[in-house]
Design an enzyme around this catalytic site. Structure first.
Site, PDB file in Angstrom:
ATOM      1  N   GLU A  42       0.828  -1.219   0.000  1.00 12.98           N
ATOM      2  CA  GLU A  42       0.000   0.000   0.000  1.00 12.98           C
ATOM      3  C   GLU A  42       0.860   1.267   0.000  1.00 12.98           C
ATOM      4  OE1 GLU A  42      -3.162   0.009   2.914  1.00 12.98           O
ATOM      5  OE2 GLU A  42      -3.475   2.158   2.677  1.00 12.98           O
ATOM      6  N   HIS A  97      -2.259  10.513  -0.181  1.00  9.67           N
ATOM      7  CA  HIS A  97      -2.379   9.113  -0.555  1.00  9.67           C
ATOM      8  C   HIS A  97      -2.523   8.948  -2.066  1.00  9.67           C
ATOM      9  CE1 HIS A  97      -3.302   4.920   0.239  1.00  9.67           C
ATOM     10  NE2 HIS A  97      -4.254   5.015  -0.673  1.00  9.67           N
ATOM     11  N   ASP A 124       4.379 -14.091  12.309  1.00 12.76           N
ATOM     12  CA  ASP A 124       3.030 -14.535  11.957  1.00 12.76           C
ATOM     13  C   ASP A 124       2.069 -13.356  12.137  1.00 12.76           C
ATOM     14  OD1 ASP A 124       0.488 -15.636  11.950  1.00 12.76           O
ATOM     15  OD2 ASP A 124       1.093 -17.451  13.001  1.00 12.76           O
ATOM     16  N   LYS A 180      -7.358  -0.316  11.631  1.00 11.48           N
ATOM     17  CA  LYS A 180      -6.740  -0.826  10.393  1.00 11.48           C
ATOM     18  C   LYS A 180      -5.528   0.041  10.057  1.00 11.48           C
ATOM     19  CE  LYS A 180      -6.122  -1.296   5.764  1.00 11.48           C
ATOM     20  NZ  LYS A 180      -5.326  -0.439   4.874  1.00 11.48           N
TER      21      LYS A 180
HETATM   22  P1  NDP Z   1       9.556 -22.957  16.686  1.00 10.97           P
HETATM   23  O1  NDP Z   1       8.783 -24.212  16.734  1.00 10.97           O
HETATM   24  O2  NDP Z   1      10.472 -22.743  15.530  1.00 10.97           O
HETATM   25  O3  NDP Z   1      10.350 -22.850  18.064  1.00 10.97           O
HETATM   26  C1  NDP Z   1      11.297 -21.874  18.343  1.00 10.97           C
HETATM   27  C2  NDP Z   1      12.700 -22.397  18.064  1.00 10.97           C
HETATM   28  O4  NDP Z   1      13.646 -21.393  18.332  1.00 10.97           O
HETATM   29  C3  NDP Z   1      13.050 -23.591  18.931  1.00 10.97           C
HETATM   30  O5  NDP Z   1      13.561 -24.584  18.098  1.00 10.97           O
HETATM   31  C4  NDP Z   1      14.139 -23.043  19.856  1.00 10.97           C
HETATM   32  O6  NDP Z   1      15.146 -23.990  20.055  1.00 10.97           O
HETATM   33  C5  NDP Z   1      14.750 -21.934  19.036  1.00 10.97           C
HETATM   34  N1  NDP Z   1      15.387 -20.886  19.828  1.00 10.97           N
HETATM   35  C6  NDP Z   1      16.670 -20.467  19.649  1.00 10.97           C
HETATM   36  N2  NDP Z   1      16.958 -19.442  20.464  1.00 10.97           N
HETATM   37  C7  NDP Z   1      15.855 -19.204  21.218  1.00 10.97           C
HETATM   38  C8  NDP Z   1      15.531 -18.234  22.214  1.00 10.97           C
HETATM   39  N3  NDP Z   1      16.411 -17.311  22.621  1.00 10.97           N
HETATM   40  N4  NDP Z   1      14.299 -18.232  22.734  1.00 10.97           N
HETATM   41  C9  NDP Z   1      13.376 -19.146  22.319  1.00 10.97           C
HETATM   42  N5  NDP Z   1      13.636 -20.092  21.368  1.00 10.97           N
HETATM   43  C10 NDP Z   1      14.848 -20.124  20.815  1.00 10.97           C
HETATM   44  O7  NDP Z   1       8.601 -21.698  16.692  1.00 10.97           O
HETATM   45  P2  NDP Z   1       7.514 -21.212  17.724  1.00 10.97           P
HETATM   46  O8  NDP Z   1       7.226 -22.181  18.821  1.00 10.97           O
HETATM   47  O9  NDP Z   1       7.914 -19.833  18.109  1.00 10.97           O
HETATM   48  O10 NDP Z   1       6.209 -21.168  16.821  1.00 10.97           O
HETATM   49  C11 NDP Z   1       6.056 -20.160  15.849  1.00 10.97           C
HETATM   50  C12 NDP Z   1       5.447 -20.742  14.580  1.00 10.97           C
HETATM   51  O11 NDP Z   1       4.255 -21.451  14.897  1.00 10.97           O
HETATM   52  C13 NDP Z   1       5.054 -19.672  13.622  1.00 10.97           C
HETATM   53  O12 NDP Z   1       5.520 -20.050  12.342  1.00 10.97           O
HETATM   54  C14 NDP Z   1       3.526 -19.697  13.642  1.00 10.97           C
HETATM   55  O13 NDP Z   1       3.002 -19.289  12.404  1.00 10.97           O
HETATM   56  C15 NDP Z   1       3.247 -21.128  13.926  1.00 10.97           C
HETATM   57  N6  NDP Z   1       1.964 -21.490  14.537  1.00 10.97           N
HETATM   58  C16 NDP Z   1       1.038 -20.548  14.935  1.00 10.97           C
HETATM   59  C17 NDP Z   1      -0.152 -20.939  15.525  1.00 10.97           C
HETATM   60  C18 NDP Z   1      -1.100 -19.887  16.009  1.00 10.97           C
HETATM   61  O14 NDP Z   1      -0.799 -18.710  15.937  1.00 10.97           O
HETATM   62  N7  NDP Z   1      -2.273 -20.223  16.520  1.00 10.97           N
HETATM   63  C19 NDP Z   1      -0.469 -22.356  15.723  1.00 10.97           C
HETATM   64  C20 NDP Z   1       0.590 -23.252  15.315  1.00 10.97           C
HETATM   65  C21 NDP Z   1       1.750 -22.825  14.731  1.00 10.97           C
HETATM   66  P3  NDP Z   1      14.964 -25.205  21.094  1.00 10.97           P
HETATM   67  O15 NDP Z   1      13.995 -26.134  20.486  1.00 10.97           O
HETATM   68  O16 NDP Z   1      16.311 -25.757  21.207  1.00 10.97           O
HETATM   69  O17 NDP Z   1      14.455 -24.611  22.357  1.00 10.97           O
END
Ligand code: NDP
Length: 429
Positions: A82, A383, A285, A269
């Protein structure tokens, strides 16, 4: 990055902008290779991100400039189709920095997981049973995702809600366990879902009920970020409008949104116009952020303005925005999408908390940009002037024709594709 104030950036060519940012050490050669390549998101990467891939969908990536937030300079990557959003955010950030910039705060990243339990013989007893075993349940949740505790986060609290207690329907009555998890620098959806699913059997045992849903809530009310700005009226003076007139117009516009959901939805919005582009550029997300933001705007039972604008005792315009902000600097597609990785470098944030503060500050700036325009010349003047380029392109203009036709559309005050087509035909003769 010394400053986000880059005079003349708007008038540079794309090539000049890239060179300038590179000279400011904002890119490495490797970063530039991604950004400037014909396929910034390689098709193989895309094919591993979602299903049934046939291509990618590029968006313009612009830089929001002039942002000073908690005393730190930010050049903010914004992915959006936009026109006028990036210009408006940068314009307001320039005004706000003249009075010290935005201040912003954020809570820890505490996300909420929900576990739904139905069919308990006695829901109050089931609730008591869960609360009696709170420590055990939190330990079990943490055992399901131990790395979070190692980082200083993890499951830290739980609550139990009884919903539809008076319902006669076999489907209505339920117990809902809320699990609160500090997900550190991750948005945390997958982490929370893993924890919630792992608790289901023990929750069934404790309550005597049946667990159905075990999933993150997209209204993370303990994961909030807020931004504030204070602007003396003299900084708001615009054309024939005095600063006081602009300030009062903004406050009247806010009061309209605060009292009327039909206006609030458009007002909000406009706030999301600033927020979504940063959320998208950083690989987060945006559906989750959108859903949480609108839920927060309706938290008192009526959908209302996300921001608040008022006049302080010195006559300054004060703006505030608080939103749930489920974003991460790791996880999901953030470390997969090459441009998202680059966006994080450009932003230079150290944590998800800091990122969430930047995002709400952009939302607040965007809101003021829209309200200031509405309270003065109206939104269409600026705009439509910017939109005229898209109109010219939609009508088939290319190369130098785009500038020429867009200027004619502005001069003749007819920014329409039909008119642009006539001009394209005229140009080709
Ligand atoms: P991930 O499953 O990728 O988990 C986060 C990863 O980051 C883990 O593997 C973790 O490692 C690693 N990590 C590295 N450094 C850090 C840190 N400093 N702090 C935290 N984690 C760290 O992603 P999320 O659990 O964040 O989930 C996000 C995704 O889920 C998005 O793509 C979203 O679109 C999707 N999603 C959204 C839903 C909703 O909104 N309702 C439902 C389902 C999925 P380690 O494993 O070693 O801890």
């Amino acid at each position: 990055m010394e400053t986000s104030r880059i005079p003349g950036f708007y008038n540079m060519t794309v090539e000049e902008r890239r060179k300038l940012l590179a000279s400011m050490d904002m890119f490495t050669e490797e970063d530039a290779a991604y950004l400037f390549s014909k396929e910034p998101l390689p098709i193989d990467t895309a094919n591993n991100m979602i299903e049934n891939v046939i291509g990618t969908f590029p968006l313009p990536l612009g830089m929001g400039l002039n942002f000073l937030i908690n005393g730190k300079e930010y050049c903010i990557p914004m992915a959006i189709e936009e026109p006028s959003v990036v210009a408006s955010a940068s314009h307001i950030a320039k005004i706000v920095r003249n009075n010290g910039g935005f201040t912003a705060e954020a809570t820890d990243r505490v996300m909420t997981g929900q576990i739904q339990v139905v069919g308990c013989a006695d829901f109050n007893e089931a609730k008591a049973a869960i609360l009696n075993e709170k420590a055990m349940l939190l330990e079990a949740a943490n055992n399901a995702y131990p790395s979070l505790q190692e980082r200083g986060g993890g499951a830290e609290d739980l609550e139990v809600r009884l919903i539809n207690e008076e319902s006669d329907s076999q489907y209505g009555k339920m117990l809902v366990l809320h699990l609160y998890v500090n997900t550190c620098d991750a948005m945390g959806a997958n982490m929370i879902n893993t924890m919630a699913e792992s608790l289901a059997p023990v929750v069934e045992e404790l309550t005597g009920g049946k667990v159905y849903l075990r999933i993150l809530s997209n209204y993370p009310e303990r994961c909030l970020a807020s931004a504030r700005c204070v602007i003396p009226p003299e900084l708001l003076e615009t054309g024939d409008f005095s600063g006081e007139e602009v300030r009062d117009g903004v406050i009247h516009a806010y009061e309209f949104a605060a009292s009327d959901p039909y206006r609030a939805v458009t007002h909000n919005k406009g706030i999301m116009n600033g927020i979504d582009p940063v959320v998208i550029a950083t690989g987060n997300d945006w559906r989750a952020v959108e859903a949480g933001a609108h839920a927060h705007a309706a938290r008192d039972g009526m959908y209302t303005s996300m921001t608040t604008w008022y006049k302080d005792e010195q006559g300054n315009l004060v703006g505030e925005l608080e939103l749930p902000m489920s974003v991460g600097t790791v996880g999901g597609s953030i470390r997969v999408h090459p441009i998202a990785k680059l966006a994080h470098k450009l932003l230079n944030v150290d944590s998800a908390r800091e990122l969430s503060q930047v995002i709400v500050a952009v939302g607040l700036a965007q809101n003021l940009g829209a309200l200031k325009a509405l309270a003065t010349d109206g939104i269409q003047k600026g705009h439509m002037a910017l939109h005229s380029r898209s109109v010219a392109i939609a009508a088939g203009a290319t190369g130098e024709m785009i500038d020429m036709i867009s200027q004619r559309l502005i001069d003749e005050k007819e920014i329409r594709v039909g008119k642009a087509k006539e001009l394209v035909e005229e140009y080709k003769k």
